[in-house]
Write an enzyme that holds these catalytic residues in place. Structure first.
Site, PDB file in Angstrom:
ATOM      1  N   ASP A 126       9.603   2.714   1.905  1.00 45.79           N
ATOM      2  CA  ASP A 126      10.363   2.180   0.759  1.00 45.79           C
ATOM      3  C   ASP A 126       9.429   1.639  -0.322  1.00 45.79           C
ATOM      4  OD1 ASP A 126       9.452  -0.103   2.081  1.00 45.79           O
ATOM      5  OD2 ASP A 126      11.422  -1.072   2.202  1.00 45.79           O
ATOM      6  N   GLU A 127       8.126   1.489   0.024  1.00 48.59           N
ATOM      7  CA  GLU A 127       7.194   0.927  -0.958  1.00 48.59           C
ATOM      8  C   GLU A 127       6.987   1.862  -2.151  1.00 48.59           C
ATOM      9  OE1 GLU A 127       3.834  -1.211   0.636  1.00 48.59           O
ATOM     10  OE2 GLU A 127       4.858  -1.536   2.542  1.00 48.59           O
ATOM     11  N   TYR A 153      -1.950   2.011  -1.670  1.00 50.55           N
ATOM     12  CA  TYR A 153      -1.227   2.561  -0.515  1.00 50.55           C
ATOM     13  C   TYR A 153       0.081   3.210  -0.967  1.00 50.55           C
ATOM     14  CZ  TYR A 153       2.119   2.564   3.350  1.00 50.55           C
ATOM     15  OH  TYR A 153       3.091   2.935   4.249  1.00 50.55           O
ATOM     16  N   LYS A 157       1.353   7.216  -0.966  1.00 51.67           N
ATOM     17  CA  LYS A 157       2.541   7.697  -0.243  1.00 51.67           C
ATOM     18  C   LYS A 157       3.507   8.387  -1.219  1.00 51.67           C
ATOM     19  CE  LYS A 157       3.450   7.118   3.606  1.00 51.67           C
ATOM     20  NZ  LYS A 157       3.127   7.935   4.809  1.00 51.67           N
TER      21      LYS A 157
END
Ligand code: NAD
Ligand code: TYD
Length: 339
Positions: A126-127, A153, A157
């Site tokens: 969800d980040e 990060y 993703k």
């Protein structure tokens, strides 16, 4: 059915391997893992004797290794958990995150194209949606929320997710993506909030809470995540993204206090420390799509999950103590060096 699980010596991948071996004993599972600092063969020790399980040490970004493995194993389904996963490390060394998380994903999908798979599944986060404000609790991430990343990060993703969707559109690769909120449970590496706090509290060491501890995460018990991925790869639609989360929002301070209370340790162990740069304020998932399409919903409430997790760390002290003292990194050579 043969499943290739990458990153299976890590936290969620390891739990997923046990989930599949228990729920689908007819399936075969091959694990590809580079055994970085986050990979731990002690996590997979109970699977090693299972004739339906094979472990291969290798890097998802090494084309020859990956193609040779596909040639030999011919997996039906590939589920990619392998990644550099810790936000704080991505702030220190972004390059490694780009290499593993983006290029590694590309190599795996190239092999899927060449050898043909029924499904390539990308385990995302969800980040990729960035964060939500703390003062609007009615806002949630849906699958249509724009990508808006904060850390190297999450940017890596999100880039991988875009590459996966491009391989679907351009090459017709049968893909799916899941974007999950923060997981917790057994085999969680003690650099992440919950296992770090449990390990420190058990050693009567200070518990470092970033900023004021007001940041909110939407906690999901890892087994619920495994169940969702299992459903998506078998019944989910190709080319689709599914958000996974359980409406279990807690501030970091609430989480830390729950752990201390479970362990009967004093709140005086809490230390407020300098905040993480770019620290995301709140994550919160709207899981309506996976619920409506696939009937998934989480079964573990946070109150129960945190009790089970603390109990697991109490009963499996050697597992996390070997990480804290570094011994786990010798385990592979010791157990499998001469095989
Ligand atoms: P982890 O850090 O515990 O494990 C990662 C595993 O990948 C390790 O076993 C490591 O050895 C392996 N690995 C790393 N680089 C590799 C490479 N180049 N080739 C092969 N293997 C490699 O991570 P985790 O918490 O289990 O997360 C798994 C996946 O789920 C990640 O893709 C992560 O982005 C995603 N995710 C995690 C969470 C969470 O709360 N932990 C939430 C949502 C999504
Ligand atoms: P973490 O477990 O690193 O997951 P993520 O950053 O992917 O959400 O951190 C969870 C939350 O806990 C996050 O808001 C940062 C905070 N945190 C601390 O306050 N102290 C710590 O020592 C760690 C590791 C995290």
């Amino acid at each position: 059915m043969k499943l290739l699980v990458t990153g299976g010596a890590g936290f969620i991948g390891g739990n997923f391997i046990y989930y599949i071996l228990n729920r689908h004993p007819e399936d075969k599972v091959v694990c590809l893992d580079a055994l970085t600092y986050a990979g731990n063969m002690e996590t997979l020790a109970s699977a090693m004797g299972n004739s339906h399980f094979t472990f291969v040490k290798g890097d998802i970004s090494e084309r020859e290794t990956v193609f040779d493995l596909f040639q030999k194993e011919k997996p039906d389904i590939v589920i990619n958990f392998a990644a550099e996963s810790h936000v704080d490390r991505s702030i220190v060394d972004p390059g490694l995150f780009l290499h593993t998380n983006i290029l590694g994903t590309g190599v795996l999908m190239d092999a899927c194209r060449k050898y043909g798979v029924k499904r390539y599944h990308q385990v995302s986060t969800d980040e990729v949606y960035g964060d939500l404000p703390l003062d609007q609790p009615d806002l949630f991430f849906t699958e249509n929320t724009p990508l808006h990343t904060s850390s190297p990060y999450s940017a890596s993703k999100a880039s991988a997710d875009l590459l996966v969707l491009a391989y679907h559109r351009t090459f017709g690769l049968p893909v799916s993506i899941s974007r999950c909120s923060n997981n917790y449970g057994p085999y969680h590496f003690p650099e992440k909030l919950i296992p770090l706090m449990i390990a420190n509290a058990l050693n009567d060491k200070p518990l470092p809470v970033y900023g004021k501890g007001e940041n909110v995460r939407d906690w999901l018990y890892v087994e619920d995540h495994c169940a969702a991925i299992d459903l998506i790869v078998r019944k989910g639609r190709e080319g689709e993204i599914y958000n996974i989360g359980g409406h279990n929002e807690r501030t970091n301070l609430q989480v830390v206090k729950a752990i201390l209370s479970e362990l009967n340790k004093p709140e005086s162990l809490i230390r407020f420390v300098t905040d993480r740069p770019g620290h995301d304020r709140r994550y919160a998932i709207d899981p309506t799509k996976i619920h409506n399409q696939l009937g998934w919903k989480p079964v573990t409430r946070f109150e129960d999950g945190i009790k089970r997790t603390v109990k697991w760390y109490l009963e499996n002290r050697p597992w996390w103590e070997h990480i804290v003292n570094g011994e786990y990194q010798n385990y592979y050579a010791r157990m499998y060096g001469n095989r």
